[in-house]
Design a protein around this motif. Structure first.
Motif, PDB file in Angstrom:
ATOM      1  N   MET A   1       0.853  -1.186   0.000  1.00 18.50           N
ATOM      2  CA  MET A   1       0.000   0.000   0.000  1.00 18.50           C
ATOM      3  C   MET A   1       0.890   1.238   0.000  1.00 18.50           C
ATOM      4  N   ALA A   2       0.752   2.087  -1.006  1.00 16.90           N
ATOM      5  CA  ALA A   2       1.657   3.218  -1.176  1.00 16.90           C
ATOM      6  C   ALA A   2       1.556   4.198  -0.023  1.00 16.90           C
ATOM      7  N   GLU A   3       0.370   4.498   0.471  1.00 18.72           N
ATOM      8  CA  GLU A   3       0.197   5.515   1.491  1.00 18.72           C
ATOM      9  C   GLU A   3      -0.052   4.946   2.876  1.00 18.72           C
ATOM     10  N   LEU A   4      -0.264   3.641   2.973  1.00 21.87           N
ATOM     11  CA  LEU A   4      -0.605   3.035   4.253  1.00 21.87           C
ATOM     12  C   LEU A   4       0.372   1.917   4.583  1.00 21.87           C
ATOM     13  N   GLU A   5       0.836   1.911   5.807  1.00 23.15           N
ATOM     14  CA  GLU A   5       1.593   0.790   6.332  1.00 23.15           C
ATOM     15  C   GLU A   5       0.627  -0.069   7.146  1.00 23.15           C
ATOM     16  N   THR A   6       0.691  -1.378   6.947  1.00 20.43           N
ATOM     17  CA  THR A   6      -0.291  -2.231   7.610  1.00 20.43           C
ATOM     18  C   THR A   6      -0.216  -2.130   9.128  1.00 20.43           C
ATOM     19  N   ARG A   7       0.996  -1.987   9.684  1.00 17.35           N
ATOM     20  CA  ARG A   7       1.090  -1.901  11.142  1.00 17.35           C
ATOM     21  C   ARG A   7       0.441  -0.624  11.656  1.00 17.35           C
ATOM     22  N   GLU A   8       0.681   0.488  10.963  1.00 15.61           N
ATOM     23  CA  GLU A   8       0.037   1.739  11.365  1.00 15.61           C
ATOM     24  C   GLU A   8      -1.481   1.609  11.275  1.00 15.61           C
ATOM     25  N   LEU A   9      -1.954   0.955  10.227  1.00 13.09           N
ATOM     26  CA  LEU A   9      -3.400   0.770  10.078  1.00 13.09           C
ATOM     27  C   LEU A   9      -3.950  -0.115  11.193  1.00 13.09           C
ATOM     28  N   GLU A  10      -3.226  -1.168  11.555  1.00  8.49           N
ATOM     29  CA  GLU A  10      -3.655  -2.028  12.659  1.00  8.49           C
ATOM     30  C   GLU A  10      -3.744  -1.249  13.964  1.00  8.49           C
TER      31      GLU A  10
ATOM     32  N   HIS B   1     -11.631  -4.110   5.969  1.00 11.05           N
ATOM     33  CA  HIS B   1     -11.627  -4.858   4.704  1.00 11.05           C
ATOM     34  C   HIS B   1     -10.209  -4.935   4.140  1.00 11.05           C
ATOM     35  N   ALA B   2      -9.470  -3.825   4.251  1.00 15.53           N
ATOM     36  CA  ALA B   2      -8.108  -3.806   3.725  1.00 15.53           C
ATOM     37  C   ALA B   2      -7.216  -4.791   4.482  1.00 15.53           C
ATOM     38  N   LEU B   3      -7.311  -4.805   5.799  1.00 16.00           N
ATOM     39  CA  LEU B   3      -6.495  -5.728   6.585  1.00 16.00           C
ATOM     40  C   LEU B   3      -6.881  -7.176   6.301  1.00 16.00           C
TER      41      LEU B   3
END
Length: 285
Positions: A1-10, A73-75
């Motif tokens: 994800m260009a603008e999102l890091e999965t850990r930050e999103l979590e 949904h993204a995660l």
């Protein structure tokens, strides 16, 4: 994800769901400052404020509400993609089948026997889902195939093969006005109360009334015994019949199909072989 890091999103999702940084940190098993820094980085990355913070509360901004809605949904998609990649490279992968208890129309033993006889057969892990979530297990990659009922289950994003088509029966309390009938029609059941299945949009006819919300067949039968509702279900789902209730064929109700479903993008031989065995077993019966 260009603008999102999965850990930050979590980290953000945990805060958004708890509306409390401390509780989110405890759930994630990390220090609270790490959660705060990750959410701040995410806000800078996106150029919007996701949370309104005060000394007493945390609330979501409109941008935060939108990310909460779509972030899960993204995660799930990232997790499913990783799981599919691992399984595609695992030559010893088991096949995971999700069903509802009693939701196989007595076909499962024949299907498993037909599949076991194939030279490419693998171990089949059977998982039990609820009345409304089995298709989601397949879409999210938690199961490879599912036994579902059409038109009741949502088949969006899934391929499927019909195994059997069966009639439906009305389940009534013993003192019902139609108790003396041998069979009924949909017109006979107009103005009756039907249950609402949790997580499923209302599918009753306009002339029927919405009854109590239920999550499984056991709850439905209890509500019928109490006189709170009736039900119209596929014939195989009411076996064995409860001795205190009436079961009348609904002669003009559309047929109900038991289907085997899998993801549209899943072309693995593992799945194709099981589908072929299921279709073969259903046809033989």
């Amino acid at each position: 994800m260009a603008e999102l890091e999965t850990r930050e999103l979590e980290y953000f999702m945990a805060v958004a769901e708890h509306l409390h940084f401390g509780h989110a940190a405890a759930r994630l098993a990390v220090a609270q400052p790490a959660v705060s820094k990750a959410v701040r980085r995410l806000e800078r990355r996106l150029g919007v404020e996701l949370l309104e913070r005060s000394s007493r509360s945390v609330t979501l901004t409109p941008a935060g509400e939108a990310l909460l809605h779509h972030g899960r949904h993204a995660l799930n998609a990232v997790s499913a993609a990783a799981d599919r990649a691992r399984r595609a490279g695992d030559q010893q992968a088991h096949l995971r089948l999700v069903i509802k208890p009693g939701g196989d129309a007595n076909l499962l033993s024949g299907i498993l026997a037909a599949y076991a006889a194939r030279p490419d057969a693998r171990q089949v892990d059977i998982r039990f889902g609820g009345a409304t979530d089995r298709a989601d297990h397949v879409r999210a990659g938690r199961a490879d195939v599912a036994l579902l009922y059409a038109p009741f289950d949502d088949l969006t994003g899934l391929n499927h093969e019909t195994l059997i088509v069966e009639g439906r029966v009305a389940i009534l309390p013993p003192d019902h006005r139609l108790a003396s009938r041998a069979e009924v029609t949909l017109a006979d059941l107009a103005q009756e109360t039907l249950p609402r299945w949790k997580g499923v949009r209302w599918t009753g006819a306009r002339e029927t009334r919405r009854g109590p919300e239920v999550t499984d067949a056991a709850e439905v039968l209890q509500m019928i015994r109490l006189g709170r509702t009736i039900a119209i279900l596929p014939r195989s789902l009411v076996q064995p019949m409860h001795p205190d209730l009436l079961y009348l064929p609904v002669t003009d109700a559309p047929g109900s199909a038991l289907v085997l479903a899998w993801r549209q993008d899943d072309r693995r031989p593992l799945v194709a072989s099981f589908v072929a065995a299921a279709v073969e077993a259903a046809a033989a019966r």
